[in-house]
Design a protein around this motif. Structure first.
Motif, PDB file in Angstrom:
ATOM      1  N   ILE A   1       0.928  -1.102   0.000  1.00 27.88           N
ATOM      2  CA  ILE A   1       0.059   0.141   0.110  1.00 27.88           C
ATOM      3  C   ILE A   1       0.906   1.336  -0.007  1.00 27.88           C
ATOM      4  O   ILE A   1       1.503   1.480   0.827  1.00 27.88           O
ATOM      5  CB  ILE A   1      -0.755  -0.068   1.238  1.00 27.88           C
ATOM      6  N   ILE A   2       0.801   1.981  -1.029  1.00 27.16           N
ATOM      7  CA  ILE A   2       1.463   3.215  -1.194  1.00 27.16           C
ATOM      8  C   ILE A   2       0.850   4.388  -0.849  1.00 27.16           C
ATOM      9  O   ILE A   2      -0.141   4.665  -1.860  1.00 27.16           O
ATOM     10  CB  ILE A   2       2.278   3.208  -2.425  1.00 27.16           C
ATOM     11  N   SER A   3       1.115   5.089  -0.024  1.00 26.77           N
ATOM     12  CA  SER A   3       0.305   6.280   0.455  1.00 26.77           C
ATOM     13  C   SER A   3       0.973   7.709  -0.117  1.00 26.77           C
ATOM     14  O   SER A   3       2.068   7.989  -0.167  1.00 26.77           O
ATOM     15  CB  SER A   3       0.353   6.272   1.850  1.00 26.77           C
ATOM     16  N   THR A   4      -0.151   8.328  -0.774  1.00 25.50           N
ATOM     17  CA  THR A   4       0.162   9.777  -1.255  1.00 25.50           C
ATOM     18  C   THR A   4      -0.355  10.809  -0.462  1.00 25.50           C
ATOM     19  O   THR A   4      -0.506  11.988  -0.658  1.00 25.50           O
ATOM     20  CB  THR A   4      -0.021   9.748  -2.590  1.00 25.50           C
ATOM     21  N   GLY A   5      -1.266  10.387   0.672  1.00 24.04           N
ATOM     22  CA  GLY A   5      -2.380  11.180   1.398  1.00 24.04           C
ATOM     23  C   GLY A   5      -3.985  10.738   1.050  1.00 24.04           C
ATOM     24  O   GLY A   5      -3.831   9.475   0.838  1.00 24.04           O
TER      25      GLY A   5
END
Length: 221
Positions: free
Chosen positions: A76-80
């Protein structure tokens, strides 16, 4: 007076005919920001505030979640964005949760589907997304795929999600699903759509897709 205030303190503001109560958020250069009961923030001079109470909240409890080693790995890659966030009831602001434990705690059911690793690229409002951040995001996705991720889920604000997904489709040739997902309400709200969207995104990330998609409200785009 506001120099002694802490975030979340209850204050009364008296300024140019204004007489109201609110929660102290922060102050800078002589101006303080407070949140009114209506949910709106206003800026007022620091000296116009008087502390009338302290917001008290119970310590947040995080469930103990055990990830199963025999399940496929999803990064899971979070950018906001709102999908993995919760409301800070001291201020009314919504804050992002970027650790795997936080995300699994916020979206019940994910832990039974896969093992999850959380990576944060940035924590921004999606209207502030830039090509420079797209490059960082593409590199993070590439690195996770190279390390053996079965699928990628990118949490993203909804305002520019379609643009970022399109950018990744041009920047990356992928053998696994790259799934962009967001939500309209934070996890702590009864009306939140984060659980449905999160579960659907994980399902798509475990599929045989080899492309970039957007998953929202049970639909893959």
């Amino acid at each position: 007076m506001s120099s002694k205030l802490k975030t979340g303190d209850i204050v009364r503001c008296t300024f140019q005919g204004l007489d109201c109560d609110g929660k102290f958020i922060t102050s800078q250069d002589g101006m303080a920001t407070i949140k009114l009961a209506s949910g709106y923030n206003i800026g007022v001079p620091e000296e116009s505030l008087v502390k009338t109470g302290t917001y008290e909240t119970a310590e947040r409890k995080v469930s103990e979640i055990v990830q199963k080693a025999d399940l496929p790995k999803i990064s899971i890659i979070s950018t906001g964005g709102t999908i993995a966030s919760e409301k800070d009831y001291r201020t009314g602001a919504v804050t992002s949760q970027v650790h795997a434990t936080d995300i699994l705690d916020a979206i019940p059911g994910l832990a039974s589907m896969a093992r999850f690793k959380a990576v944060q690229v940035c924590n921004i409002l999606s209207e502030n997304m830039t090509p420079a951040i797209w490059k960082l995001l593409a590199q993070a996705i590439y690195d996770e795929i190279k390390e053996g991720a079965r699928g990628i889920v990118v949490t993203h604000g909804t305002d520019t999600m379609a643009y970022s997904a399109a950018a990744m489709s041009f920047m990356l040739k992928t053998p696994v699903p790259i799934v962009f997902v967001g939500s309209q309400r934070s996890a702590d709200r009864p009306s939140s759509d984060n659980t449905m969207n999160g579960l659907c995104a994980a399902k798509a990330a475990l599929s045989d897709l080899g492309e970039v998609v957007v998953v929202m409200h049970g639909t893959t785009h």
